[in-house]
Design a protein around this motif. Structure first.
Motif: not given
Lengths: 458, 239
Positions: B57-58, B60-61
């Motif tokens: 997720d990090a 992706r961000v």
């Protein structure tokens, strides 16, 4: 079953003796600097490393064919070749050879493979007298220990301690720790063992496919002494130890000793091709997990290792925790990528015994990407569930927070405020491992993002 | 030239002055700096702990914030390395650690600041052996050192030689906690090397190593000061 001690626990215990830690660190750092001096003298050093790595790459990619050719050539020379799929089969082969020739007294030169297979204990349990003839190995054999380093097995012991061990086992004067005096005592003791031995067991540094011969490197000449005097020579070799041609040997011999101790070459590079007339020579080719490691894409390069120990000497963690903290036959960085392949659960903390500083990879003479493999083993360890549940949850939550900009901003601000408001005593409570010996950074009045919004972004 | 500024999470939260110095420094050299406001973290803390999958997720961000820029600059060798090795994938974004961006892209010759102190350079391992910001002591070949090249341009600075010029400080991310005893010992040994050489200010291209060394020096009330290289290059003085 007893809980396996973690590397961190073993390291913490070692570090309690601050002076010994410093001595151990400096002793091994000294070897690392000798290696640097030796390497710097060869302008072609990096090219040699590259060549060594590439030749081993070829060997690993053609291991099946090369082993068959090697066996054929060795047999044609008159060497008896045996195969062992694991440690038990290896030990059984050795046992049967010894029985066949009615051997009672055995001298051994250094072999990490036989350590891996637990051969000494196996033979001692069956009543054989097994004498390690490498000086360092003999010392730890007296002391009922295993090697703490693959090249310098007794490097964890100080001179005085060795003097005490020799006093007990060889009758040297109490308190005597002069290295010349002690070495002389060991020499006389070992001479007698060499003369009375019926069989000599050696390891193998390089098996040469085209000649069917093999090379054993020692600094003390003890492999030669053993094999020249005994009627039976048993050489134990991991299947990854092959090199294709005699011509390749120079690449490795130039790298090995320089990387290991800073010598330009080991004192004795002994070539064995065939038994002398009336004598027997056996070669046992051992798998013991190597084929499996070869099949692991991320980890197969670990089989390029030529056992120089340079990654141990350079490792800031090894130097400050000693070889025993790894609880594995091969300690240090290379051991931490080999051992998990043998027993993932037992060795699950080893890939974490590193800051991933990468010094091991830069020092490695065959360019194994050790620190990258440590990173990959960490992923394997956690996926297999051999990690604490608390850490897993912390990481899962951390991942969620970092995946959400608003949650990250909110929690960041909350943490900074909490840190400001909480009494120091509570901040530095026992659950704060960071804060045991270190202060936390002072929380600033605003984060960079808050400053940026005020000062740059309209 | 336009660059996106990536400020690592712990710098953003605890060392805003390092982010500010980086921003001002880049602006001083005429770079148009944008700071994407939705950025968080590169995901390295999870990944190096064996949980690369929880860092997805990090990542992706990160790509949502930086994926459209040509250049990304960060005041951290370690985070830059992680992004290059594990986050970028096929993307063509060029991510640079600050020092290498200054020496290789901007080709900075004049820094125009003075720093009259004895300075020890802490070579952060990820910058050193990962990004090759300098030649590591293990490698045989021509010497080079990008952070040092920049500091040599600072007036009145005294760069000090260490006994062990590129030994790890023992931070290592979660290693600092999971192997606390050895991490602390490694840090104390690094501090001693700098202090024995008469260093007044320890600097580095990585604030994470410095956070560890600072935590130790403060706890033990050592006088040595800690500053990120961006702060020195931007004209700050030890406080």
């Amino acid at each position: 079953m007893a809980k396996t001690i973690t590397h961190a626990e073993a390291a913490e215990a070692f570090l309690k003796d601050a002076d010994r830690t410093q001595w151990h660190d400096e002793t091994l750092w000294h070897v690392r600097t000798k290696r640097d001096t030796a390497a710097q003298k060869l302008p072609e050093w990096e090219q040699l490393r590259e060549n060594a790595s590439k030749v081993k790459e070829y060997v690993l990619s053609h291991l099946d064919e090369l082993l068959v050719t090697f066996e054929k050539n060795a047999k044609a020379n008159g060497i008896e070749v045996l195969w062992a799929k694991d440690a038990a089969e290896h030990n059984q082969h050795v046992y049967e050879i010894l029985q066949k020739h009615s051997v009672q007294n055995i001298v051994k030169s250094k072999s990490i493979l036989t350590e891996e297979c637990g051969l000494n204990h196996f033979l001692e349990d069956k009543g054989f007298d097994v004498v390690d003839t490498d000086l360092g190995e003999r010392i730890i054999q007296f002391n009922k220990q295993v090697p703490s380093h693959i090249v310098m097995p007794a490097i964890h012991l100080k001179k005085k301690e060795i003097g005490d061990i020799f006093h007990t086992h060889l009758g040297t004067q109490q308190g005597a720790d002069d290295p010349n005096y002690l070495t002389e005592a060991a020499r006389n003791h070992l001479r007698e063992k060499f003369i009375n031995a019926n069989a000599a067991i050696t390891g193998v540094n390089f098996g040469i496919v085209e000649s069917g011969g093999f090379v054993v490197c020692t600094n003390e000449g003890n492999a030669d002494m053993g094999t020249h005097l005994a009627d039976v020579h048993i050489a134990c070799m991991g299947i990854e130890k092959l090199i294709p041609r005699k011509a390749d040997l120079g690449v490795y011999l130039r790298l090995l000793a320089r990387s290991a101790t800073g010598q330009s070459i080991t004192n004795y590079s002994s070539h064995f091709h065939r038994p002398r007339s009336g004598k027997k020579m056996y070669l046992i080719l051992v798998d013991n997990g190597r084929t499996e490691q070869l099949g692991r894409e991320h980890f197969r390069n670990s089989l390029k290792c030529i056992r120089c120990g340079a990654c141990m000497n350079t490792c800031p963690i090894y130097r400050r925790s000693s070889g025993f903290s790894y609880n594995a036959t091969v300690p240090g960085p290379i051991g931490s990528i080999l051992s998990p392949g043998m027993d993932l659960k037992k060795h699950s903390t080893l890939p974490f015994a590193s800051t991933l500083c990468g010094s091991c990879s830069d020092v490695c003479p065959v360019k194994i990407n050790i620190h990258e493999q440590l990173y990959q083993w960490r992923q394997v360890v956690t996926e297999a569930g051999h990690d604490s549940a608390a850490k897993k949850w912390a990481m899962k939550i951390g991942g969620k927070v970092m995946g959400s900009p608003s949650l990250y901003d909110f929690l960041g601000k909350s943490a900074r405020s909490a840190l400001k408001l909480t009494p120091k005593k509570l901040v530095y409570s026992r659950v704060n491992t960071w804060g045991k010996s270190r202060d936390l950074p002072e929380p600033p009045k605003e984060s960079f993002k808050e400053w940026y919004r005020k000062n740059r972004k309209p | 030239m336009k660059v996106a500024l990536f400020v690592p999470c712990y710098v953003e939260q605890f060392y805003p002055e390092v982010g500010i110095a980086t921003l001002e420094l880049l602006e001083k050299y005429g770079v148009q700096v944008e700071y994407p406001l939705e950025q968080t973290c590169c995901g390295q803390p999870m990944a190096n702990s064996g949980y690369q999958r929880f860092g997805d997720d990090a990542s992706r961000v990160f790509m949502e914030n930086f994926g459209d820029y040509e250049y990304v600059v960060a005041p951290s060798g370690s985070c830059t390395l992680h992004v290059k090795e594990h986050v970028l994938g096929e993307s063509e974004v060029k991510v640079y650690e600050l020092c290498e961006f200054l020496t290789d892209i901007l080709k900075v010759e004049d820094v125009g600041v003075s720093f009259p102190f004895k300075v020890g350079i802490h070579a952060s391992c990820h910058g050193l052996r990962g990004l090759r910001l300098a030649k590591s002591s293990e490698i045989v070949g021509d010497d080079f050192n990008k952070p040092r090249t920049l500091l040599e341009k600072v007036k009145d600075i005294q760069l000090v030689e260490l006994q062990r010029k590129d030994e790890c400080c023992g931070f290592g991310g979660t290693f600092a906690v999971s192997e606390e005893a050895i991490s602390v010992r490694m840090g104390m040994d690094r501090l001693a090397d700098h202090e024995d050489s008469g260093v007044e200010v320890i600097t580095s291209a990585d604030m994470s190593c410095l956070m560890h060394l600072q935590g130790l020096s403060k706890r033990n009330q050592h006088p040595v000061k800690i500053m990120h290289i961006a702060q020195i290059l931007n004209g700050a003085k030890p406080s």
